[in-house]
Design an enzyme around this catalytic site. Structure first.
Site, PDB file in Angstrom:
ATOM      1  N   ARG A  52       2.021 -13.730  17.440  1.00 20.69           N
ATOM      2  CA  ARG A  52       1.467 -12.536  16.960  1.00 20.69           C
ATOM      3  C   ARG A  52       2.554 -11.277  17.098  1.00 20.69           C
ATOM      4  O   ARG A  52       2.786 -10.953  16.214  1.00 20.69           O
ATOM      5  CB  ARG A  52       0.077 -11.844  17.608  1.00 20.69           C
ATOM      6  CG  ARG A  52      -0.089 -10.389  17.142  1.00 20.69           C
ATOM      7  CD  ARG A  52      -1.723  -9.957  17.524  1.00 20.69           C
ATOM      8  NE  ARG A  52      -2.105 -10.410  18.493  1.00 20.69           N
ATOM      9  CZ  ARG A  52      -1.583  -9.810  19.846  1.00 20.69           C
ATOM     10  NH1 ARG A  52      -0.765  -9.060  20.080  1.00 20.69           N
ATOM     11  NH2 ARG A  52      -2.210 -10.330  21.178  1.00 20.69           N
ATOM     12  N   TYR A 105      -4.066  -0.071  -7.735  1.00 20.78           N
ATOM     13  CA  TYR A 105      -4.690  -1.283  -7.405  1.00 20.78           C
ATOM     14  C   TYR A 105      -6.075  -0.906  -7.044  1.00 20.78           C
ATOM     15  O   TYR A 105      -6.372  -0.168  -5.896  1.00 20.78           O
ATOM     16  CB  TYR A 105      -3.852  -2.104  -6.657  1.00 20.78           C
ATOM     17  CG  TYR A 105      -4.645  -3.594  -6.411  1.00 20.78           C
ATOM     18  CD1 TYR A 105      -4.539  -4.478  -7.107  1.00 20.78           C
ATOM     19  CD2 TYR A 105      -4.992  -3.547  -4.923  1.00 20.78           C
ATOM     20  CE1 TYR A 105      -5.119  -5.759  -6.711  1.00 20.78           C
ATOM     21  CE2 TYR A 105      -5.665  -4.967  -4.663  1.00 20.78           C
ATOM     22  CZ  TYR A 105      -5.764  -5.799  -5.648  1.00 20.78           C
ATOM     23  OH  TYR A 105      -6.254  -7.128  -5.110  1.00 20.78           O
ATOM     24  N   ASP A 177       4.327   1.238  -3.357  1.00 13.27           N
ATOM     25  CA  ASP A 177       3.777  -0.169  -3.628  1.00 13.27           C
ATOM     26  C   ASP A 177       4.620  -0.818  -4.892  1.00 13.27           C
ATOM     27  O   ASP A 177       4.624  -0.291  -5.997  1.00 13.27           O
ATOM     28  CB  ASP A 177       2.157  -0.268  -4.213  1.00 13.27           C
ATOM     29  CG  ASP A 177       1.601  -1.654  -4.285  1.00 13.27           C
ATOM     30  OD1 ASP A 177       2.487  -2.603  -4.447  1.00 13.27           O
ATOM     31  OD2 ASP A 177       0.508  -1.898  -4.132  1.00 13.27           O
ATOM     32  N   LYS A 202       1.992 -11.986  -4.865  1.00 11.10           N
ATOM     33  CA  LYS A 202       2.330 -11.971  -6.505  1.00 11.10           C
ATOM     34  C   LYS A 202       3.638 -12.506  -6.668  1.00 11.10           C
ATOM     35  O   LYS A 202       3.883 -13.454  -6.441  1.00 11.10           O
ATOM     36  CB  LYS A 202       1.983 -10.424  -6.961  1.00 11.10           C
ATOM     37  CG  LYS A 202       0.711  -9.849  -6.330  1.00 11.10           C
ATOM     38  CD  LYS A 202      -0.432 -10.423  -6.728  1.00 11.10           C
ATOM     39  CE  LYS A 202      -1.905  -9.962  -6.177  1.00 11.10           C
ATOM     40  NZ  LYS A 202      -1.967  -8.647  -5.984  1.00 11.10           N
TER      41      LYS A 202
HETATM   42  C1  LIG Z   1      -2.698  -7.593  -5.224  1.00 12.26           C
HETATM   43  C2  LIG Z   1      -2.136  -6.354  -4.981  1.00 12.26           C
HETATM   44  C3  LIG Z   1      -2.418  -5.686  -3.636  1.00 12.26           C
HETATM   45  C4  LIG Z   1      -3.245  -6.317  -2.634  1.00 12.26           C
HETATM   46  O1  LIG Z   1      -2.749  -7.549  -2.170  1.00 12.26           O
HETATM   47  P1  LIG Z   1      -3.367  -8.702  -1.699  1.00 12.26           P
HETATM   48  O2  LIG Z   1      -2.360  -9.683  -1.068  1.00 12.26           O
HETATM   49  O3  LIG Z   1      -4.230  -9.011  -2.369  1.00 12.26           O
HETATM   50  O4  LIG Z   1      -4.187  -8.054  -0.387  1.00 12.26           O
HETATM   51  C5  LIG Z   1      -1.824  -4.399  -3.531  1.00 12.26           C
HETATM   52  N1  LIG Z   1      -1.261  -3.732  -4.502  1.00 12.26           N
HETATM   53  C6  LIG Z   1      -0.944  -4.299  -5.679  1.00 12.26           C
HETATM   54  C7  LIG Z   1      -0.372  -3.638  -6.691  1.00 12.26           C
HETATM   55  C8  LIG Z   1      -1.388  -5.840  -5.957  1.00 12.26           C
HETATM   56  O5  LIG Z   1      -1.313  -6.117  -7.167  1.00 12.26           O
END
Ligand SMILES: *Cc1c(COP(=O)(O)O)cnc(C)c1O
Length: 392
Positions: A52, A105, A177, A202
């Site tokens: 961890r 998001y 983000d 992604k």
């Molecule tokens: C998918 C996504 C998230 C969240 O990520 P997870 O891996 O699904 O927890 C946050 N910000 C954006 C822009 C996303 O597309």
């Protein structure tokens, strides 16, 4: 040669990934292990004690993503939201206030609205495409401005450098983000961001086979109280424990090696799809930062290498037609998520953004979102054409 002298792909392929010292394996092994033998009490080999706290496969990914974003240190998490939650707990206390984007998001907004707010950290909504809107949303107790750019699902563009200035004037931290752009197309730290977050699920992973998150902290970033942001995130990553497992970390590391070539193809295909959509009579609007008529096209051109693989468009006939089109494609897979090699289509109003229906973040019902994959563009166009020709 130091890492800083190397280009993006050289860093993606080599940062944190020296050949294994015992075997020479050119790829970091999956260290599927929870604990490590100590040579006498406290005698750690290479600093590893318990997975961890640190794991060599995860450490390789953390070093790589930090190198790609130009950060002081990277952290890998079990999901994007786990990384976001850790950053928020690390940098806020109850009573603090955050500015969040009007088209964040959906899951991020839910985290702010239904987890952070009951915990005690309230937020205000800003249209991050407009710096003045961000300035107006800042209060004396604002400690953080959260920005997503391009935004999801409307592909709005925020001026990171301008927002960084406004944020820092207020003594707050800017978190960006960077999921939609990926580190290949945009590096928010170079534009003044203090922290970058990614859903590595992604583009970073890129193959729709892993859920993960990453956080990268800018060199020298400090809280208003003078504490190191890196130290606070490191403490909370270990204390909250939402870390990426070794196999997941390995998959993301593997994905990053091809990020540059994948992104170039995502961008090429997206441009072709945008041209087609603009020419189709059933399409009423196309949202893509690469279009000269996009309201912040100039900012996108300044801060992004290219304009990405995400496209949104609106159709004649309203919500029901939009939902039907999403169900009528064959090569485009109807599904949530984005950033994988395969093309995806979805209806934000009823899918990814259903959780914000009825809130200030509701999205237009006639909107369709595309994650343009790396298949052959003519095949992608032919499939979209047959669905749109029949239904719009
Ligand atoms: C998918 C996504 C998230 C969240 O990520 P997870 O891996 O699904 O927890 C946050 N910000 C954006 C822009 C996303 O597309």
């Amino acid at each position: 040669m130091t890492l800083d002298d190397l280009g993006f792909s050289s860093r993606a392929i080599h940062a944190g990934q020296e050949p294994d010292p015992t075997t020479g394996a050119v790829v970091p092994p999956i260290h599927q292990v929870s604990t490590y033998k100590q040579d006498g009490v406290g005698g750690l080999r290479g600093g590893y004690e318990y997975s961890r706290s640190a794991n060599p496969t995860r450490a390789a990914l953390e070093e790589c993503i930090a190198a790609l974003e130009g950060g002081e240190r990277g952290f890998a998490f079990a999901s994007g939201l786990a990384g976001e939650d850790t950053v928020l707990r690390a940098l806020l206390v109850p009573g603090d206030h955050v500015v969040v984007p009007s088209d964040a998001y959906g899951g991020t907004y839910r985290l702010f609205n239904r987890v952070l707010k009951p915990w005690g950290a309230d937020h205000s909504i800003a249209t991050v495409a407009d710096v003045e809107s961000v300035r107006a949303a800042i209060r004396p107790e604002t400690r953080m401005v959260w920005v997503e750019t391009p935004t999801n699902p409307l592909l709005g563009i925020a001026d990171i450098a301008a927002i960084a200035e406004v944020t820092h004037e207020a003594g707050a931290l800017l978190v960006v983000d960077n999921t939609f752009a990926s580190p290949y197309l945009q590096n928010p730290i170079a534009l003044g961001a203090d922290v970058v977050v990614h859903s590595t699920t992604k583009y970073a992973g890129g193959h729709s086979d892993v859920v993960g998150g990453a956080v990268v902290v800018a060199p020298g970033a400090r809280t208003r109280d003078g504490e190191s942001v890196t130290e606070r995130v490191a403490f909370h990553q270990n204390s909250m424990g939402a870390v990426a497992g070794p196999f997941d970390a390995w998959l993301v590391l593997r994905g990053l090696k091809t990020l540059a070539v994948r992104m170039e193809r995502h961008c090429d295909n997206a441009e072709t799809v945008v041209d087609f959509l603009q020419s189709h009579p059933g399409v009423t609007a196309v949202h893509y930062p690469g279009l000269p008529n996009h309201p912040n096209h100039d900012i996108a051109a300044r801060q992004m290498k290219r304009f990405g693989g995400m496209v949104a468009f609106r159709v004649k006939g309203g919500e029901d037609v939009a939902a039907k089109v999403c169900g009528e494609t064959e090569l485009w897979t109807l599904g949530e998520s984005l950033g994988g090699v395969e093309s995806l289509i979805e209806h934000p109003g009823r899918m990814t953004h259903a959780s914000v229906a009825g809130t200030e973040l509701e999205v237009p019902g006639d909107l369709i979102r595309l994650s343009v994959g790396i298949e052959d563009a003519p095949d992608l166009i032919a499939d979209l054409r047959q669905a749109l020709d029949r239904l719009t």
